[in-house]
Design a protein around this motif. Structure first.
Motif, PDB file in Angstrom:
ATOM      1  N   LYS A 176       6.304   9.659  -9.832  1.00 40.91           N
ATOM      2  CA  LYS A 176       6.157   9.965 -10.870  1.00 40.91           C
ATOM      3  C   LYS A 176       6.275  11.329 -11.014  1.00 40.91           C
ATOM      4  CE  LYS A 176       4.633   4.494 -12.740  1.00 40.91           C
ATOM      5  NZ  LYS A 176       3.776   4.574 -13.562  1.00 40.91           N
ATOM      6  N   ALA A 177       5.449  12.488 -10.589  1.00 42.38           N
ATOM      7  CA  ALA A 177       4.925  13.391 -10.345  1.00 42.38           C
ATOM      8  C   ALA A 177       6.443  14.182 -10.599  1.00 42.38           C
ATOM      9  CB  ALA A 177       3.832  13.731  -9.296  1.00 42.38           C
ATOM     10  N   LEU A 178       7.425  14.179  -9.735  1.00 42.43           N
ATOM     11  CA  LEU A 178       8.283  14.131  -9.563  1.00 42.43           C
ATOM     12  C   LEU A 178       9.830  14.133 -10.400  1.00 42.43           C
ATOM     13  CD1 LEU A 178       8.625  14.279  -5.591  1.00 42.43           C
ATOM     14  CD2 LEU A 178       7.706  16.214  -6.997  1.00 42.43           C
ATOM     15  N   GLN A 179       9.037  13.613 -11.619  1.00 44.51           N
ATOM     16  CA  GLN A 179      10.183  13.197 -12.202  1.00 44.51           C
ATOM     17  C   GLN A 179      10.930  14.742 -13.194  1.00 44.51           C
ATOM     18  OE1 GLN A 179       9.042  10.179 -15.277  1.00 44.51           O
ATOM     19  NE2 GLN A 179       9.044   8.511 -13.420  1.00 44.51           N
ATOM     20  N   GLY A 180       9.883  15.676 -13.246  1.00 46.46           N
ATOM     21  CA  GLY A 180      10.381  16.959 -14.425  1.00 46.46           C
ATOM     22  C   GLY A 180      11.262  17.828 -12.380  1.00 46.46           C
ATOM     23  N   LEU A 181      11.564  17.446 -11.762  1.00 44.91           N
ATOM     24  CA  LEU A 181      12.960  17.930 -10.944  1.00 44.91           C
ATOM     25  C   LEU A 181      14.000  17.634 -11.535  1.00 44.91           C
ATOM     26  CD1 LEU A 181      10.607  17.913  -7.575  1.00 44.91           C
ATOM     27  CD2 LEU A 181      10.724  19.701  -9.103  1.00 44.91           C
ATOM     28  N   PHE A 183      14.970  13.957  -1.645  1.00 48.84           N
ATOM     29  CA  PHE A 183      13.767  13.994  -1.060  1.00 48.84           C
ATOM     30  C   PHE A 183      12.940  12.625  -1.171  1.00 48.84           C
ATOM     31  CE2 PHE A 183      14.392  18.142  -2.027  1.00 48.84           C
ATOM     32  CZ  PHE A 183      14.491  18.831  -1.094  1.00 48.84           C
ATOM     33  N   THR A 184      13.361  11.629  -1.810  1.00 48.33           N
ATOM     34  CA  THR A 184      12.771   9.895  -1.485  1.00 48.33           C
ATOM     35  C   THR A 184      12.575   9.975  -0.569  1.00 48.33           C
ATOM     36  OG1 THR A 184      13.666   9.974  -4.003  1.00 48.33           O
ATOM     37  CG2 THR A 184      12.730   7.965  -3.027  1.00 48.33           C
ATOM     38  N   LEU A 185      13.436   9.712   0.557  1.00 48.95           N
ATOM     39  CA  LEU A 185      13.276   8.757   1.638  1.00 48.95           C
ATOM     40  C   LEU A 185      12.247   9.558   2.330  1.00 48.95           C
ATOM     41  CD1 LEU A 185      16.561   8.354   2.638  1.00 48.95           C
ATOM     42  CD2 LEU A 185      15.522   6.778   1.731  1.00 48.95           C
ATOM     43  N   GLU A 186      12.235  11.316   2.430  1.00 54.01           N
ATOM     44  CA  GLU A 186      11.583  12.367   3.138  1.00 54.01           C
ATOM     45  C   GLU A 186      10.234  12.073   2.456  1.00 54.01           C
ATOM     46  OE1 GLU A 186      14.511  12.964   2.313  1.00 54.01           O
ATOM     47  OE2 GLU A 186      15.181  13.772   4.806  1.00 54.01           O
ATOM     48  N   LEU A 240       1.177  -1.342   0.034  1.00 53.45           N
ATOM     49  CA  LEU A 240       0.293   0.131  -0.081  1.00 53.45           C
ATOM     50  C   LEU A 240       0.826   1.488   0.155  1.00 53.45           C
ATOM     51  CD1 LEU A 240      -2.879   1.447  -0.241  1.00 53.45           C
ATOM     52  CD2 LEU A 240      -2.257   0.988   2.848  1.00 53.45           C
ATOM     53  N   ALA A 241       1.945   1.414   1.075  1.00 57.57           N
ATOM     54  CA  ALA A 241       2.810   2.467   0.847  1.00 57.57           C
ATOM     55  C   ALA A 241       3.481   2.330  -0.755  1.00 57.57           C
ATOM     56  CB  ALA A 241       3.767   2.221   1.701  1.00 57.57           C
ATOM     57  N   GLN A 242       3.687   1.540  -1.077  1.00 55.22           N
ATOM     58  CA  GLN A 242       4.502   1.925  -1.867  1.00 55.22           C
ATOM     59  C   GLN A 242       3.447   2.148  -3.742  1.00 55.22           C
ATOM     60  OE1 GLN A 242       6.574  -1.723  -3.243  1.00 55.22           O
ATOM     61  NE2 GLN A 242       7.778  -1.609  -1.606  1.00 55.22           N
ATOM     62  N   VAL A 243       2.269   1.628  -3.344  1.00 56.62           N
ATOM     63  CA  VAL A 243       1.079   2.295  -4.102  1.00 56.62           C
ATOM     64  C   VAL A 243       1.175   3.640  -4.104  1.00 56.62           C
ATOM     65  CG1 VAL A 243      -1.138   1.890  -5.005  1.00 56.62           C
ATOM     66  CG2 VAL A 243       0.130  -0.165  -4.582  1.00 56.62           C
ATOM     67  N   LEU A 244       1.060   4.225  -3.118  1.00 56.08           N
ATOM     68  CA  LEU A 244       0.292   5.498  -3.019  1.00 56.08           C
ATOM     69  C   LEU A 244       1.985   6.272  -2.984  1.00 56.08           C
ATOM     70  CD1 LEU A 244      -0.994   4.933   0.600  1.00 56.08           C
ATOM     71  CD2 LEU A 244      -2.099   5.771  -1.526  1.00 56.08           C
ATOM     72  N   GLN A 245       2.932   5.858  -3.475  1.00 56.40           N
ATOM     73  CA  GLN A 245       4.479   6.825  -3.150  1.00 56.40           C
ATOM     74  C   GLN A 245       4.671   6.519  -4.564  1.00 56.40           C
ATOM     75  OE1 GLN A 245       7.742   5.118  -1.232  1.00 56.40           O
ATOM     76  NE2 GLN A 245       9.121   7.066  -1.749  1.00 56.40           N
ATOM     77  N   GLU A 246       4.239   5.697  -5.845  1.00 56.67           N
ATOM     78  CA  GLU A 246       4.992   5.600  -7.111  1.00 56.67           C
ATOM     79  C   GLU A 246       4.259   6.904  -8.130  1.00 56.67           C
ATOM     80  OE1 GLU A 246       4.062   2.065 -10.972  1.00 56.67           O
ATOM     81  OE2 GLU A 246       3.284   2.053  -8.863  1.00 56.67           O
ATOM     82  N   PRO A 247       2.635   7.246  -7.984  1.00 57.99           N
ATOM     83  CA  PRO A 247       2.203   8.162  -8.551  1.00 57.99           C
ATOM     84  C   PRO A 247       3.190   9.295  -8.050  1.00 57.99           C
ATOM     85  CG  PRO A 247       0.777   7.643  -7.474  1.00 57.99           C
ATOM     86  CD  PRO A 247       1.699   6.676  -7.218  1.00 57.99           C
ATOM     87  N   LEU A 248       3.133  10.278  -7.108  1.00 59.09           N
ATOM     88  CA  LEU A 248       4.225  11.017  -6.919  1.00 59.09           C
ATOM     89  C   LEU A 248       5.084  10.824  -7.241  1.00 59.09           C
ATOM     90  CD1 LEU A 248       3.224  11.368  -2.611  1.00 59.09           C
ATOM     91  CD2 LEU A 248       1.861  12.391  -4.503  1.00 59.09           C
TER      92      LEU A 248
END
Length: 401
Positions: free
Chosen positions: A60-65, A73-76, A50-58
């Motif tokens: 992907k959204a930060l791939q432009g950074l 900030f991946t661990l945070e 569940l934690a991985q499923v919620l973290q995956e779209p976020l």
């Protein structure tokens, strides 16, 4: 209705015996309830997924950074997601989402034996300590390990303090691994505590309802529905022709011009054509360019628009040719406005205008809307042309002899 006197006396004589039997049964320990080990392990796996499923779209959204910021900030981000899940599940309901799917909840085994905090209730201090050990310590370990590897602590000399700190960190990891293995073997033996942290704090999973081995698939069905919807959108979006959809919308908006239900203000905005000029005489940005030059090629090369009288085309051609390179028309095609362009250039502009949903392309010489074009017929032997733009206006006829 009153009972007979003999019944009442018989009941009163047997009350002491019933009371003694009740006391004897109350002294017996309850039968131990067995919790399946596989259900407790599945609860941990479901929480991690569940934690991985919620973290995956976020993620992907930060791939432009920038890549450095993403790694920073991946661990945070993972810690924040797990803290939110912990607050909404274990902190509020004493059961994680995976445990709820398995019909389990956390209780305090020490509280059951001492009866300090009620039967199975977990105190907030113990929950805070549990969150610190299960979420805070792994985050600190990952951050310290990443920092040490980025600074090359393992490659330092043996006498360096950083090398000694790395050796201590490695020893702590090995000790934790050995304790974790021993705790897991013990869990397989008695089925009480899943991890070392649960064993230290006395937290164990028990059934939250009377019926065992009944799993709720509510969250799983919801996840399957969203996954199927996402897969369908990923399959459908590439099949949509965006240019055709845009043309259809524009044609629909243009059809509203004839509608009587559209307000006059909106209809006036729709009827306005930005490609037309407010003056009676249309004029393009390359009106003074010689007729043998392609205005589209000149526009691509950022040719400056030097205005010269149309009556002195020879002088204009000489002056322009002295400062900038010439762009002769290749494979001459003439638009319905009467001006000639290169076949490739004119075709590209017409296709681009069609893709954008426009009625035509604006001529760079006269400013008229070009809706069609035809190839300029070659001059037959014996015919004479004077080179004027009026002779190029008819694509089906050559210049008058």
């Amino acid at each position: 209705m009153s009972l007979p006197t003999s019944w009442q006396s018989s009941w009163a004589s047997h009350i002491p015996q019933l009371t003694a039997i009740q006391r004897t049964l109350g002294s017996f320990r309850p039968f131990p309830h067995h919790i399946p080990r596989i259900g407790q392990l599945d609860a941990d796996l479901l929480d991690e997924e569940l934690a991985q499923v919620l973290q995956e779209p976020l993620t992907k959204a930060l791939q432009g950074l920038q890549s450095s910021w993403r790694g920073l900030f991946t661990l945070e981000l993972g810690l924040l997601i797990r803290l939110i899940l912990y607050k909404l599940s274990i902190w509020d309901n004493a059961a994680s989402y995976g445990a709820q799917l398995q019909g389990l909840k956390l209780v305090d085994a020490h509280a059951i034996s001492t009866s300090n905090a009620g039967p199975g209730e977990i105190r907030r201090q113990k929950l805070f300590l549990h969150a610190l050990l299960t979420l805070g310590v792994p985050y600190l370990h990952a951050r310290i390990r990443g920092y040490a590897l980025s600074r090359a602590w393992p490659d330092r000399p043996r006498t360096d303090q950083r090398r000694l700190a790395w050796a201590c960190l490695t020893s702590a990891e090995n000790a934790h691994a050995v304790l974790g293995l021993a705790g897991f073997v013990t869990f397989l033996w008695d089925g009480r505590y899943r991890t070392i942290t649960d064993r230290i704090l006395g937290l164990r999973l028990v059934s939250s309802r009377r019926v065992d081995r009944v799993i709720s698939y509510e969250y799983m069905n919801r996840q399957i529905v969203w996954h199927a919807l996402t897969e369908f959108l990923l399959f459908l979006v590439p099949l949509v022709d965006v240019a055709a959809l845009r043309r259809g919308i524009r044609q629909y908006l243009l059809s509203l011009r004839k509608s009587t239900y559209v307000p006059s203000l909106i209809k006036g905005l729709l009827e306005r054509d930005p490609t037309t000029s407010s003056s009676n005489e249309l004029k393009g940005p390359y009106t003074s360019l010689p007729p043998t030059e392609c205005a589209i090629c000149a526009e691509r090369a950022a040719l400056p628009n030097i205005s010269y009288p149309l009556s002195n085309q020879l002088t204009a051609s000489t002056i322009i040719g002295a400062f900038v390179p010439s762009y002769p028309v290749q494979t001459t095609y003439v638009g319905d406005c009467g001006h000639s362009y290169c076949y490739v250039c004119l075709t590209e502009k017409m296709v681009q205008a069609a893709d954008e949903g426009k009625e035509g392309w604006r001529c760079l010489r006269c400013g008229k809307t070009v809706k069609s074009a035809a190839r300029l017929k070659p001059v037959e032997e014996g015919e004479v042309i004077d080179g004027s733009e009026e002779d190029l206006g008819d694509p089906d006829a050559t210049a008058a002899s």
